[in-house]
Design a protein around this motif. Structure first.
Motif, PDB file in Angstrom:
ATOM      1  N   CYS A 231       0.807  -1.235   0.000  1.00 39.74           N
ATOM      2  CA  CYS A 231       0.000   0.000   0.000  1.00 39.74           C
ATOM      3  C   CYS A 231       0.837   1.282   0.000  1.00 39.74           C
ATOM      4  CB  CYS A 231      -0.938   0.015   1.189  1.00 39.74           C
ATOM      5  SG  CYS A 231      -1.695  -1.561   1.504  1.00 39.74           S
ATOM      6  N   CYS A 250      -3.166   1.519   9.549  1.00 42.59           N
ATOM      7  CA  CYS A 250      -3.439   0.269   8.827  1.00 42.59           C
ATOM      8  C   CYS A 250      -4.205  -0.662   9.770  1.00 42.59           C
ATOM      9  CB  CYS A 250      -2.099  -0.353   8.439  1.00 42.59           C
ATOM     10  SG  CYS A 250      -2.189  -2.036   7.835  1.00 42.59           S
ATOM     11  N   ILE A 251      -5.230  -1.364   9.251  1.00 39.81           N
ATOM     12  CA  ILE A 251      -5.953  -2.319  10.105  1.00 39.81           C
ATOM     13  C   ILE A 251      -5.564  -3.767   9.780  1.00 39.81           C
ATOM     14  CG2 ILE A 251      -7.883  -0.705  10.503  1.00 39.81           C
ATOM     15  CD1 ILE A 251      -9.589  -2.414   8.594  1.00 39.81           C
ATOM     16  N   CYS A 253      -5.481  -5.417   6.788  1.00 43.88           N
ATOM     17  CA  CYS A 253      -6.512  -6.094   5.993  1.00 43.88           C
ATOM     18  C   CYS A 253      -6.003  -7.192   5.071  1.00 43.88           C
ATOM     19  CB  CYS A 253      -7.317  -5.070   5.202  1.00 43.88           C
ATOM     20  SG  CYS A 253      -6.504  -4.477   3.704  1.00 43.88           S
TER      21      CYS A 253
END
Ligand code: SF4
Ligand code: SF4
Ligand code: F3S
Length: 268
Positions: A231, A250-251, A253
């Protein structure tokens, strides 16, 4: 390009939100029209195909016969398995997603799981997972390639398709079957806020002065140190931005079970 030059692609939608299909349409290199008119022959894709109803079902069956062993299968979404898969049924015969994916995967040249739902179960498989949702790889009897992310970057989807189209094989994969070229580096290691992490400069409340300075979001729950994805370098929306640049951590994902393992998303 002639149809014979293009690789047939069947894209199945299982238990999903269509975010991965949306991501596909935002591909830039090549863009979606070049991808569709030059490189793949999109035989079935519920968002993009012109056909509907019975005609669409026939197209799918015809493509499976005509391109047996030659078509690429992209799978979006998890597979509900509880009660024999009854929580996802598709088409006029109400076939379960579990039956369909097994059938279509059987004769595919390769199976590409697009998104974290098909790769790892995703939100469908989060606790308490009432539908018994599983990854595609857990349901079918052959290796898969996991283009993880919720949604994955369009470059990661298209890049994986193009790799296969250009080289006739799949790229090198990591321990979770993700392509290394896209998922080989930690988000944290390419993050533009990393200098602030190293200097101990952290945001401690959304909108505080440190947030305005672009300080590190680790104390706001950023999971970049535990997440492998491109990303920060690739970015989204034609390389415009990505979650951390936009101001939220950021989680995680693109990691297995991130809904359960990395929640709550705003706590370290
Ligand atoms: Fe939607 Fe995310 Fe699942 Fe893709 S991975 S279908 S974006 S929930
Ligand atoms: Fe690492 Fe997240 Fe801080 Fe970036 S914002 S340096 S990814 S912890
Ligand atoms: Fe997902 Fe984190 Fe990238 S949440 S989109 S892996 S920044």
């Amino acid at each position: 390009a002639e149809l014979s030059d293009r690789v047939p692609l069947i894209w199945l939608s299982l238990a999903e939100c269509t975010g991965c299909s949306e991501s596909l349409t935002r591909t830039t290199t090549p863009d979606i029209s070049t991808l569709l008119f030059e490189h793949v022959s999109l035989e079935y894709q519920e968002v993009l195909m012109a056909a509907a109803g019975q005609q669409a079902e026939e197209n799918l069956e015809n493509a499976m016969k005509a391109y047996k062993g030659k078509y690429l299968l992209a799978a979006e979404g998890a597979v509900p398995t509880a009660n024999n898969g009854i929580y996802l049924t598709l088409g006029s015969k109400a076939e379960t997603g579990m039956s369909l994916i097994k059938r279509v995967a059987n004769d595919a040249a390769a199976v590409i799981c697009v998104g974290t739902c098909s790769s790892f179960g995703g939100v469908q498989a989060a606790r308490p997972n009432p539908t018994g949702a599983k990854s595609v790889g857990a349901v079918i009897d052959r290796p898969v390639i996991n283009v993880a992310g919720c949604p994955p970057n369009p470059a990661n989807i298209t890049g994986t398709l193009m790799y296969y189209i250009m080289f006739g094989r799949l790229p090198a994969l990591d321990m979770f079957n993700r392509p290394k070229w896209a998922y080989g580096a930690r988000v944290h290691d390419n993050c533009e806020r990393r200098g602030h992490f190293d200097a101990g400069e952290f945001v401690t409340e959304f909108g505080d002065d440190n947030a305005k300075q672009g300080y590190c979001l680790f104390k706001m729950g950023c999971k970049g140190p535990y997440t492998y994805n491109n990303c920060p370098t690739e970015r989204f929306n034609a390389h415009t931005s990505w979650p951390v640049l936009a101001g939220h951590g950021c989680i995680g994902c693109s990691e297995p079970d991130f809904w359960d393992e990395m929640a709550y998303f705003e706590k370290p």
